[in-house]
Design an enzyme around this catalytic site. Structure first.
Site, mmCIF file in Angstrom:
data_model
loop_
_atom_site.group_PDB
_atom_site.id
_atom_site.type_symbol
_atom_site.label_atom_id
_atom_site.label_comp_id
_atom_site.label_asym_id
_atom_site.label_seq_id
_atom_site.Cartn_x
_atom_site.Cartn_y
_atom_site.Cartn_z
ATOM 1 N N LYS A 129 0.879 -1.181 0.000
ATOM 2 C CA LYS A 129 0.000 0.000 0.000
ATOM 3 C C LYS A 129 0.912 1.226 0.000
ATOM 4 C CE LYS A 129 -1.808 2.934 1.876
ATOM 5 N NZ LYS A 129 -1.698 4.372 1.482
ATOM 6 N N GLU A 184 10.078 16.111 14.929
ATOM 7 C CA GLU A 184 10.505 15.957 13.542
ATOM 8 C C GLU A 184 9.755 16.949 12.640
ATOM 9 O OE1 GLU A 184 9.273 12.425 11.306
ATOM 10 O OE2 GLU A 184 11.337 12.219 10.616
ATOM 11 N N GLU A 195 10.072 1.358 10.384
ATOM 12 C CA GLU A 195 11.100 2.381 10.127
ATOM 13 C C GLU A 195 10.400 3.720 10.243
ATOM 14 O OE1 GLU A 195 14.139 1.742 9.851
ATOM 15 O OE2 GLU A 195 14.418 -0.192 8.883
ATOM 16 N N CYS A 231 14.005 10.498 6.428
ATOM 17 C CA CYS A 231 13.918 10.081 7.825
ATOM 18 C C CYS A 231 15.240 10.317 8.535
ATOM 19 C CB CYS A 231 13.534 8.619 7.892
ATOM 20 S SG CYS A 231 14.592 7.608 6.872
HETATM 21 P P1 NAD Z 1 2.654 8.538 7.146
HETATM 22 O O1 NAD Z 1 2.894 7.834 8.412
HETATM 23 O O2 NAD Z 1 1.668 9.638 7.118
HETATM 24 O O3 NAD Z 1 2.179 7.533 6.007
HETATM 25 C C1 NAD Z 1 2.908 6.378 5.704
HETATM 26 C C2 NAD Z 1 1.989 5.346 5.089
HETATM 27 O O4 NAD Z 1 1.074 4.888 6.086
HETATM 28 C C3 NAD Z 1 1.132 5.860 3.939
HETATM 29 O O5 NAD Z 1 1.045 4.858 2.950
HETATM 30 C C4 NAD Z 1 -0.222 6.086 4.592
HETATM 31 O O6 NAD Z 1 -1.299 6.007 3.702
HETATM 32 C C5 NAD Z 1 -0.258 4.931 5.556
HETATM 33 N N1 NAD Z 1 -1.169 5.099 6.700
HETATM 34 C C6 NAD Z 1 -1.647 6.234 7.240
HETATM 35 N N2 NAD Z 1 -2.434 5.946 8.306
HETATM 36 C C7 NAD Z 1 -2.442 4.604 8.429
HETATM 37 C C8 NAD Z 1 -3.047 3.703 9.356
HETATM 38 N N3 NAD Z 1 -3.811 4.133 10.363
HETATM 39 N N4 NAD Z 1 -2.817 2.384 9.205
HETATM 40 C C9 NAD Z 1 -2.023 1.927 8.207
HETATM 41 N N5 NAD Z 1 -1.432 2.733 7.300
HETATM 42 C C10 NAD Z 1 -1.638 4.058 7.414
HETATM 43 O O7 NAD Z 1 4.104 9.025 6.692
HETATM 44 P P2 NAD Z 1 4.470 9.929 5.462
HETATM 45 O O8 NAD Z 1 3.999 11.311 5.794
HETATM 46 O O9 NAD Z 1 4.039 9.306 4.193
HETATM 47 O O10 NAD Z 1 6.080 9.871 5.515
HETATM 48 C C11 NAD Z 1 6.835 10.694 6.320
HETATM 49 C C12 NAD Z 1 7.275 9.983 7.585
HETATM 50 O O11 NAD Z 1 7.967 8.779 7.258
HETATM 51 C C13 NAD Z 1 8.269 10.784 8.386
HETATM 52 O O12 NAD Z 1 7.918 10.761 9.755
HETATM 53 C C14 NAD Z 1 9.592 10.077 8.181
HETATM 54 O O13 NAD Z 1 10.525 10.248 9.192
HETATM 55 C C15 NAD Z 1 9.173 8.683 8.017
HETATM 56 N N6 NAD Z 1 10.186 7.933 7.267
HETATM 57 C C16 NAD Z 1 10.969 7.011 7.911
HETATM 58 C C17 NAD Z 1 11.943 6.320 7.224
HETATM 59 C C18 NAD Z 1 12.821 5.311 7.898
HETATM 60 O O14 NAD Z 1 13.402 4.482 7.204
HETATM 61 N N7 NAD Z 1 12.940 5.324 9.204
HETATM 62 C C19 NAD Z 1 12.097 6.529 5.876
HETATM 63 C C20 NAD Z 1 11.286 7.451 5.241
HETATM 64 C C21 NAD Z 1 10.318 8.132 5.956
#
Ligand code: NAD
Length: 495
Positions: free
Chosen positions: A181, A388, A256, A290
């Site tokens: 997804k 963050e 992650e 991230c």
């Molecule tokens: P997000 O958490 O908003 O969304 C991530 C994914 O989760 C999306 O596909 C979203 O549709 C889905 N999602 C949202 N609510 C959900 C739920 N209740 N249940 C299941 N899935 C759900 O994150 P984002 O805004 O897309 O990305 C940014 C974040 O990702 C930042 O906090 C960043 O630090 C983190 N990030 C971490 C890494 C790492 O490797 N540690 C890498 C890249 C990004």
């Protein structure tokens, strides 16, 4: 009703080896953050589509895919790695349209992805159980390493295919199947990616992609009883919800999550090199990584000189069209993220931060541009230091001795990455050992490789991706006991 659909590219979901629409027929649009206009139409999948994808993934495991050997999987992984390289330009364009990241960065990422599949191809035929000595000579005992099963992969918008690859490559080597997804903000490249697995010869159902416009689709997948493990990259707050949903099924998770990674700069550091590394850590990818090095913890004696070096370079950063090879910083990836970054800039101002450079949106370019920003005079307790931002905002504060530097570096709920800048080899390793983070760079920043584990301490996540150990995260260990004597034993005694 979309009246301009003819001008937009259409991406259907990928389930059981076929492109499909949502069962309801619903669609949504993906915005290009540079133009501020929609550029693609995608299927708005819901829980029924998630059900269909999970069923296809299960059927693949019960069918041909479930009985492939590691040797066959290695050959398929090598082939898909080559196909990704051959399609790198197209995949990079899709990611740039969706996220506004620089074409040159995304092309570099796409050209690198093949090496992940080649690396895990090298491990796929070396996943070995063990023959274990038994205290009872009447038993032969051995272990088998079996695929965990159906993996739910939920990915963010910032580097969709790279972060997906960190899950896919080891788990496919192990023999798992997938329901993916992607983020509603950057879904197109993942659908195009899935087709390459079909071309490489992976059986239908091994890779399935469900797109959706809201959190509901991801939530339906994370808590689906037909899933065996959830692998998630995204925000810490979402990761917590995903872990709770997975816990309902007692499913393991790899998470992650976010970060607030520190650069510690000692007075003996090569300051121009440190400034360059700090720029790469916080302004590359518009700070939307991230591992962004968003906290600068600098010795008081070199603070002013280092800030001057960083702000001099920040002032020359070229903002603009992500497709222009001269551009160094593109827009923030979407409207909510843009609002979030501007909110943090206001918060920092209210907290008394001094803006050494930037500090505002850049309206002259249209789109969601924010100036590269350097803040000084912030306290270790301020929100801008603790939370963050996920944008191009560096917060600098000073230390006076090594212990205080380590204390400041570790004074965070996160623990994803960090850097130590010093020319003292003793101090470099001593401090690297004490920083509580999954990755510490010494005199470097922002390098990753398929062979090197990546992940976080604390609220930056659970588990590690990449490296040989990542395969373990996608296998179950089965112990097999073989009775050798052919006799019977006392049925009421534990043997
Ligand atoms: P997000 O958490 O908003 O969304 C991530 C994914 O989760 C999306 O596909 C979203 O549709 C889905 N999602 C949202 N609510 C959900 C739920 N209740 N249940 C299941 N899935 C759900 O994150 P984002 O805004 O897309 O990305 C940014 C974040 O990702 C930042 O906090 C960043 O630090 C983190 N990030 C971490 C890494 C790492 O490797 N540690 C890498 C890249 C990004």
């Amino acid at each position: 009703m979309i009246d301009h659909a003819h001008t937009l590219e259409t991406f259907r979901m990928w389930i059981d080896g076929k492109p499909v629409d949502a069962l309801t027929g619903a669609t949504f649009e993906s915005q290009n953050p540079y133009t501020g206009r929609p550029w693609a139409v995608l299927a708005d999948g819901g829980s029924d589509d998630v059900d269909a994808a999970v069923s296809a993934a299960r059927a693949a495991l019960d069918g041909e895919w479930g009985s492939t050997t590691g040797f066959t999987r290695a050959a398929l992984l090598r082939r898909v790695g080559d196909l990704i390289t051959a399609n790198a330009e197209r995949l990079a364009r899709l990611e740039v349209n969706d996220s506004g990241k620089l074409y040159r960065e995304m092309l570099g990422q796409m050209n690198g992805l093949g090496s992940w599949f080649h690396y895990y191809a090298g491990l796929a035929d070396k996943i070995e159980g063990r023959q274990i000595p038994s205290p009872n000579p009447n038993y032969l005992v051995y272990t088998r390493r079996e695929p965990i099963g159906v993996i739910a992969a939920i990915t963010p918008w910032n580097s969709p295919l790279m972060l997906l690859t960190w899950k896919l490559a080891p788990a496919l080597a192990a023999g798992c199947s997938f329901v993916i997804k992607p983020s509603e903000h950057a879904p197109a490249s993942t659908v195009a990616f899935a087709e390459l697995f079909d071309q490489a010869g992976f059986p239908p159902g091994v890779i399935n992609v469900v797109t959706g416009s809201s959190a509901r689709t991801g939530a339906a997948l994370a808590g689906h009883p037909g899933v065996d493990k959830v692998a998630f990259t995204g925000a810490t707050s979402t990761g917590r919800r995903v872990a709770l949903a997975a816990a309902e099924n007692l499913n393991p998770v790899t998470l992650e999550l976010g970060g607030k990674s520190p650069h510690i700069v000692f007075p003996d550091a090569d300051l121009p090199a440190a400034a360059n590394g700090i720029i790469s850590g916080i302004f590359a990818a518009t700070g939307q990584t991230c591992m962004a090095g968003s906290r600068l913890i600098v010795h008081e004696s070199v603070h002013d000189e280092l800030i001057r070096l960083i702000t001099d370079r920040a002032a020359t950063i070229k903002l603009g069209d992500p497709n222009d090879p001269d551009t160094e910083m593109g827009p923030v990836a979407n409207a909510p993220q843009y609002e979030k970054v501007l909110h943090y800039l206001r918060t920092a101002e209210n907290e008394g931060a001094t803006v050494a450079y930037g500090g505002t949106a850049e309206h002259s370019l249209g789109g969601y541009f924010v100036k590269p920003t350097v803040l000084t005079g912030v306290g270790p307790e301020s929100a801008i230091v603790r939370e963050e931002v996920f944008g191009p905002v560096l917060s600098a504060y000073t230390f006076s001795d090594e212990n205080e530097a380590i204390e400041f570096a570790n004074d965070t709920p996160f623990g994803l990455a960090g850097a130590v800048w010093t020319t003292d080899v003793h101090r470099a390793h001593r401090v690297a050992a004490k920083v509580r983070a999954g990755t510490v760079w010494i005199n470097a920043y922002r390098t990753v490789a398929p062979s090197v584990p990546f992940g976080g301490y604390g609220q930056s996540g659970i588990g590690r991706e990449n490296g040989a150990e990542a395969i373990d995260a996608y296998t179950e260990t089965k112990a097999v006991w073989v009775e050798l004597s052919g006799g019977t034993r006392d049925p009421f005694v534990l043997g």
